[in-house]
Write an enzyme that holds these catalytic residues in place. Structure first.
Site, PDB file in Angstrom:
ATOM      1  CG  HIS A  66      -0.440   0.061   2.540  1.00 14.65           C
ATOM      2  ND1 HIS A  66       0.351  -0.916   3.097  1.00 14.65           N
ATOM      3  CD2 HIS A  66      -0.565   1.025   3.493  1.00 14.65           C
ATOM      4  CE1 HIS A  66       0.686  -0.572   4.330  1.00 14.65           C
ATOM      5  NE2 HIS A  66       0.142   0.607   4.592  1.00 14.65           N
ATOM      6  CG  HIS A  68       0.064   4.339   4.803  1.00 13.95           C
ATOM      7  ND1 HIS A  68      -0.667   3.573   5.691  1.00 13.95           N
ATOM      8  CD2 HIS A  68      -0.776   5.340   4.380  1.00 13.95           C
ATOM      9  CE1 HIS A  68      -1.894   4.081   5.792  1.00 13.95           C
ATOM     10  NE2 HIS A  68      -1.981   5.137   5.011  1.00 13.95           N
ATOM     11  CG  ASP A  70       4.918   2.748   7.458  1.00 14.02           C
ATOM     12  OD1 ASP A  70       4.008   3.313   6.816  1.00 14.02           O
ATOM     13  OD2 ASP A  70       4.689   1.859   8.298  1.00 14.02           O
ATOM     14  CG  HIS A  71       3.900   0.025   4.244  1.00 13.45           C
ATOM     15  ND1 HIS A  71       3.911  -1.278   4.655  1.00 13.45           N
ATOM     16  CD2 HIS A  71       3.505   0.761   5.321  1.00 13.45           C
ATOM     17  CE1 HIS A  71       3.516  -1.347   5.926  1.00 13.45           C
ATOM     18  NE2 HIS A  71       3.274  -0.117   6.357  1.00 13.45           N
ATOM     19  CG  HIS A 124      -4.087   0.227   6.819  1.00 13.10           C
ATOM     20  ND1 HIS A 124      -4.021   0.820   8.047  1.00 13.10           N
ATOM     21  CD2 HIS A 124      -2.893   0.495   6.216  1.00 13.10           C
ATOM     22  CE1 HIS A 124      -2.843   1.433   8.183  1.00 13.10           C
ATOM     23  NE2 HIS A 124      -2.150   1.254   7.079  1.00 13.10           N
ATOM     24  CG  ASP A 143       0.559  -1.355   7.834  1.00 14.46           C
ATOM     25  OD1 ASP A 143       1.466  -2.171   8.091  1.00 14.46           O
ATOM     26  OD2 ASP A 143       0.737  -0.120   7.800  1.00 14.46           O
ATOM     27  CG  HIS A 181       3.721  -1.782  11.686  1.00 21.22           C
ATOM     28  ND1 HIS A 181       4.523  -0.680  11.874  1.00 21.22           N
ATOM     29  CD2 HIS A 181       3.040  -1.560  10.535  1.00 21.22           C
ATOM     30  CE1 HIS A 181       4.330   0.185  10.881  1.00 21.22           C
ATOM     31  NE2 HIS A 181       3.433  -0.327  10.053  1.00 21.22           N
TER      32      HIS A 181
HETATM   33 FE    FE Z   1       2.689   0.657   8.201  1.00 24.93          FE
HETATM   34 ZN    ZN Z   2      -0.007   1.597   6.602  1.00 25.99          ZN
END
Ligand code: FE
Ligand code: ZN
Length: 265
Positions: A66, A68, A70-71, A124, A143, A181
């Site tokens: 996805h 985001h 941090d991805h 999400h 996530d 995570h």
């Molecule tokens: Fe994340």
């Molecule tokens: Zn995320």
């Protein structure tokens, strides 16, 4: 052993897991036979480079779950360095830097001699996808699903997320779930409040405390373990329904209530 069988036995997906940022996990996957390596998402570029160094693998692919940061935040830097091919969710293509191939529900991603089936697990984020390497018994879920938890609903509805989680719940019980995570200990503290009669959950919560006390990882988990203990996969279980005072209610509504409680926990 016949030569064919020997080849099949040698060919398997290698997975290298590493810590990134504060609580992310990064994963490199490698098919030695075809000499291909993918990063599952791109958190924390320096940590990915260190993992490549350590394994000696050369990055050929990125598989994004996805959009985001941090991805997908390391996509462009890694593409520049390795000229790797970036595969990501159709529904978020405009937010996946450097995307080459768009995939969604029902698609298959070829990766050397291995392949992954793609599920849309939106909720999400709207276009979130998961990669299931059926022959290797591994699913990379970003996530969407966590050990004892699920992703916060930033973009989707409870109905969408419950539909997504049901797809993952239907995977073979032994499937290893690689989530992005290390949230398990705080998830466990919440889980026991909405499934207090679940002995397996209580035992697991204690085990998780012990694991985290010595800094050990709780990821990957398995579908079998999550089905037994993760309240977000159990809104149709009487014990969860009783705890939130919704016996006999539609699982979507029970899921929504459990998610709402977690958001305010
Ligand atoms: Fe994340
Ligand atoms: Zn995320």
């Amino acid at each position: 052993m016949t030569p064919t069988k020997e080849r099949a036995a040698m060919s398997r997906l290698e997975i290298y897991q590493f810590e990134a940022f504060d609580d992310n996990y990064g994963f490199l996957i490698h098919d030695a036979e075809a000499d291909v390596t993918a990063a599952i998402d791109t958190p924390d570029t320096p940590k990915i480079l260190a993992a490549l160094d350590k394994t000696g693998w050369r990055l050929s692919h990125i598989l994004n779950t996805h959009h985001h940061f941090d991805h997908a935040g390391g996509n462009l830097e890694l593409k520049e360095k390795f000229n790797c091919e970036i595969i990501g969710p159709t529904g978020e293509a405009d937010r996946i830097p450097g995307i080459d191939i768009k995939v969604d529900e029902g698609d298959t991603v070829a990766f050397g001699t291995r392949s992954a089936k793609v599920f849309n697990v939106g909720g999400h984020t709207l276009g979130h996808i998961a990669y299931w390497f059926e022959d290797d018994g591994a699913a990379f879920v970003g996530d969407a699903l966590f050990a004892l938890g699920c992703g916060r609903l930033f973009e989707g509805t409870p109905a969408q997320m419950w539909g997504s989680l049901q797809k993952l719940r239907a995977l073979p019980p032994s499937t290893k779930i690689y989530c992005a995570h290390e949230y398990t200990q705080s998830n466990a503290k919440f889980a026991v409040t909405v499934d207090p009669e679940n002995d397996e959950l209580l035992a697991r919560a204690a085990e998780i405390d012990a694991l985290r006390a010595r800094g050990a990882r709780t990821v990957p988990t398995t579908i079998e373990m999550e089905k037994a203990t993760n309240p977000f996969l159990r809104p149709d279980e009487p014990s969860v329904q009783r705890a939130v005072h919704m016996v006999g209610a539609d699982p979507v509504d029970v899921f929504a209530e459990v998610r709402r409680r977690k958001d305010h926990f």
